[in-house]
Enzyme design. Structure first.
Site, PDB file in Angstrom:
ATOM      1  N   HIS A  57      -8.826  -8.412   7.069  1.00 43.35           N
ATOM      2  CA  HIS A  57      -9.661  -7.844   6.004  1.00 43.35           C
ATOM      3  C   HIS A  57      -9.540  -8.715   4.765  1.00 43.35           C
ATOM      4  O   HIS A  57      -8.771  -9.674   4.743  1.00 43.35           O
ATOM      5  CB  HIS A  57      -9.318  -6.372   5.738  1.00 43.35           C
ATOM      6  CG  HIS A  57      -7.938  -6.097   5.217  1.00 43.35           C
ATOM      7  ND1 HIS A  57      -6.778  -6.419   5.901  1.00 43.35           N
ATOM      8  CD2 HIS A  57      -7.512  -5.507   4.059  1.00 43.35           C
ATOM      9  CE1 HIS A  57      -5.731  -6.036   5.201  1.00 43.35           C
ATOM     10  NE2 HIS A  57      -6.140  -5.487   4.071  1.00 43.35           N
ATOM     11  N   HIS A  59      -8.562  -8.243   1.569  1.00 40.07           N
ATOM     12  CA  HIS A  59      -7.600  -8.123   0.468  1.00 40.07           C
ATOM     13  C   HIS A  59      -6.878  -9.450   0.213  1.00 40.07           C
ATOM     14  O   HIS A  59      -6.619 -10.215   1.134  1.00 40.07           O
ATOM     15  CB  HIS A  59      -6.578  -7.009   0.754  1.00 40.07           C
ATOM     16  CG  HIS A  59      -7.122  -5.630   0.499  1.00 40.07           C
ATOM     17  ND1 HIS A  59      -6.527  -4.502   0.993  1.00 40.07           N
ATOM     18  CD2 HIS A  59      -8.202  -5.221  -0.212  1.00 40.07           C
ATOM     19  CE1 HIS A  59      -7.227  -3.429   0.596  1.00 40.07           C
ATOM     20  NE2 HIS A  59      -8.244  -3.854  -0.137  1.00 40.07           N
ATOM     21  N   ASP A  61      -3.912 -10.337  -0.402  1.00 38.38           N
ATOM     22  CA  ASP A  61      -2.676 -10.647   0.330  1.00 38.38           C
ATOM     23  C   ASP A  61      -2.932 -10.878   1.824  1.00 38.38           C
ATOM     24  O   ASP A  61      -1.993 -10.967   2.616  1.00 38.38           O
ATOM     25  CB  ASP A  61      -1.618  -9.541   0.112  1.00 38.38           C
ATOM     26  CG  ASP A  61      -2.054  -8.189   0.634  1.00 38.38           C
ATOM     27  OD1 ASP A  61      -3.210  -7.794   0.396  1.00 38.38           O
ATOM     28  OD2 ASP A  61      -1.237  -7.518   1.291  1.00 38.38           O
ATOM     29  N   HIS A  62      -4.225 -10.990   2.201  1.00 38.89           N
ATOM     30  CA  HIS A  62      -4.590 -11.281   3.588  1.00 38.89           C
ATOM     31  C   HIS A  62      -5.537 -12.478   3.702  1.00 38.89           C
ATOM     32  O   HIS A  62      -5.531 -13.167   4.717  1.00 38.89           O
ATOM     33  CB  HIS A  62      -5.227 -10.045   4.245  1.00 38.89           C
ATOM     34  CG  HIS A  62      -4.265  -8.907   4.305  1.00 38.89           C
ATOM     35  ND1 HIS A  62      -3.526  -8.602   5.417  1.00 38.89           N
ATOM     36  CD2 HIS A  62      -3.856  -8.035   3.341  1.00 38.89           C
ATOM     37  CE1 HIS A  62      -2.714  -7.589   5.144  1.00 38.89           C
ATOM     38  NE2 HIS A  62      -2.896  -7.225   3.893  1.00 38.89           N
ATOM     39  N   HIS A 115      -8.769   1.727   5.872  1.00 38.82           N
ATOM     40  CA  HIS A 115      -8.084   1.084   4.733  1.00 38.82           C
ATOM     41  C   HIS A 115      -9.144   0.356   3.894  1.00 38.82           C
ATOM     42  O   HIS A 115      -9.184   0.501   2.674  1.00 38.82           O
ATOM     43  CB  HIS A 115      -7.039   0.121   5.282  1.00 38.82           C
ATOM     44  CG  HIS A 115      -6.317  -0.703   4.270  1.00 38.82           C
ATOM     45  ND1 HIS A 115      -5.442  -0.171   3.352  1.00 38.82           N
ATOM     46  CD2 HIS A 115      -6.328  -2.040   4.035  1.00 38.82           C
ATOM     47  CE1 HIS A 115      -4.952  -1.152   2.598  1.00 38.82           C
ATOM     48  NE2 HIS A 115      -5.480  -2.291   2.984  1.00 38.82           N
ATOM     49  N   ASP A 134      -3.523  -4.119   8.069  1.00 35.36           N
ATOM     50  CA  ASP A 134      -3.095  -2.962   7.282  1.00 35.36           C
ATOM     51  C   ASP A 134      -3.678  -1.657   7.845  1.00 35.36           C
ATOM     52  O   ASP A 134      -3.813  -0.665   7.124  1.00 35.36           O
ATOM     53  CB  ASP A 134      -3.551  -3.097   5.820  1.00 35.36           C
ATOM     54  CG  ASP A 134      -2.733  -4.114   5.041  1.00 35.36           C
ATOM     55  OD1 ASP A 134      -1.787  -4.685   5.601  1.00 35.36           O
ATOM     56  OD2 ASP A 134      -3.065  -4.330   3.857  1.00 35.36           O
ATOM     57  N   HIS A 172       2.819  -5.789   6.998  1.00 33.07           N
ATOM     58  CA  HIS A 172       3.779  -5.516   5.917  1.00 33.07           C
ATOM     59  C   HIS A 172       5.086  -4.957   6.460  1.00 33.07           C
ATOM     60  O   HIS A 172       5.094  -4.240   7.463  1.00 33.07           O
ATOM     61  CB  HIS A 172       3.212  -4.484   4.922  1.00 33.07           C
ATOM     62  CG  HIS A 172       2.102  -4.990   4.064  1.00 33.07           C
ATOM     63  ND1 HIS A 172       2.319  -5.635   2.872  1.00 33.07           N
ATOM     64  CD2 HIS A 172       0.756  -4.958   4.236  1.00 33.07           C
ATOM     65  CE1 HIS A 172       1.152  -5.972   2.325  1.00 33.07           C
ATOM     66  NE2 HIS A 172       0.179  -5.571   3.139  1.00 33.07           N
TER      67      HIS A 172
HETATM   68 FE    FE Z   1      -1.969  -5.792   2.726  1.00 32.33          FE
HETATM   69 ZN    ZN Z   2      -4.869  -4.431   2.564  1.00 36.33          ZN
END
Ligand code: FE
Ligand code: ZN
Length: 256
Positions: A57, A59, A61-62, A115, A134, A172
């Site tokens: 996805h 985000h 941090d991805h 999410h 996530d 995570h």
């Molecule tokens: Fe994440």
């Molecule tokens: Zn995420």
């Protein structure tokens, strides 16, 4: 086709980055790009050359390392067609149920939105490995930023339909906090109690609690267990539709 090799490494504060590699084809994919420097360090350590990025996805941090890695390696970026506008550098768009070949390994795409909209998971079906991003965590599931509980429950049921021995790599290290919540809603689950102890031991030693597998998650993860009578009793919804039990469990986790 060689056996798929998986290299896992910590990124940012609590993300995991992953490289998957097939030795015969010399194909190497990063599952998400939480931190370009850490992905490059893992490539240097393994001697592998990055050919693909598989995003779960958008985000940061991805997908935050996408463009830097693409500029360096010229790798192909794969992501969800319904998240394409938000995935930097996307070149190959995939959707729920699609299969594609990665270095001789068959990868099936599962849309596991909830999410975010357009969140996907990558299921390496011959290797029995799932990268869940996530959507599903060890003992947890993603927060509902963009989707409804209904949508997330539908997504998680797709994951639950995979074979029990499927290895699950999530994005995570949230497991210890997740375990505390899980114990609060299903304290009588003996396997969960034992798993929580193992998790404490691993974290005391600074070791990862990832991966897990689908069978273990089905037996201990409260978000896959709305059918549990103990969990139903804790959240005050004995006999209610499973989606309602899931929704209430997710709501309680948000304020735990
Ligand atoms: Fe994440
Ligand atoms: Zn995420």
């Amino acid at each position: 086709m060689a056996e798929l090799q998986v290299n896992m490494f910590p990124c940012l504060s609590d993300n995991y980055g992953y490289l998957v590699h097939d030795g015969d084809s010399d194909v190497t994919a990063a599952i998400d790009t939480p931190e370009a420097s850490k992905v490059n360090a893992a490539l240097e350590a393994t001697g592998w050359k990055l050919t693909h990025i598989l995003n779960t996805h958008h985000h940061f941090d991805h997908a935050g390392g996408n463009l830097e890695l693409q500029a360096k390696w010229g790798c192909t970026i794969v992501g969800s067609s319904s998240d394409a506008a938000r995935i930097p550098g996307i070149q190959q768009q995939v959707a729920d149920g699609d299969r594609f070949d990665l270095g001789g390994h068959s990868v099936r795409v599962l849309d596991v939105s909830g999410h975010t909209q357009g969140h996907i998971a990558y299921y390496f079906e011959d290797d029995a490995i799932l990268f869940s991003g996530d959507a599903l965590f060890a003992l947890g599931c993603g927060r509902l930023f963009e989707g409804s509980a209904d949508q997330m429950w539908t997504s998680l049921q797709k994951v639950m339909a995979l074979p029990d021995d499927t290895v699950v790599y999530c994005a995570h290290e949230y497991t210890q906090a997740n375990a505390k919540f899980a114990l609060s809603v299903e304290p009588q689950n003996e396997e969960l109690v034992a798993r929580a102890k193992q998790i404490d031991t691993l974290r005391d030693r600074g070791e990862p609690t990832v991966p897990s597998d689908i069978g273990l998650e089905k037996r201990t993860n409260p978000f896959l267990r709305p059918m549990s009578e103990d969990l139903q009793a804790t959240v005050g919804l004995v006999g209610a539709p499973l989606v309602e039990v899931f929704a209430e469990t997710r709501r309680r986790k948000d304020v735990f």
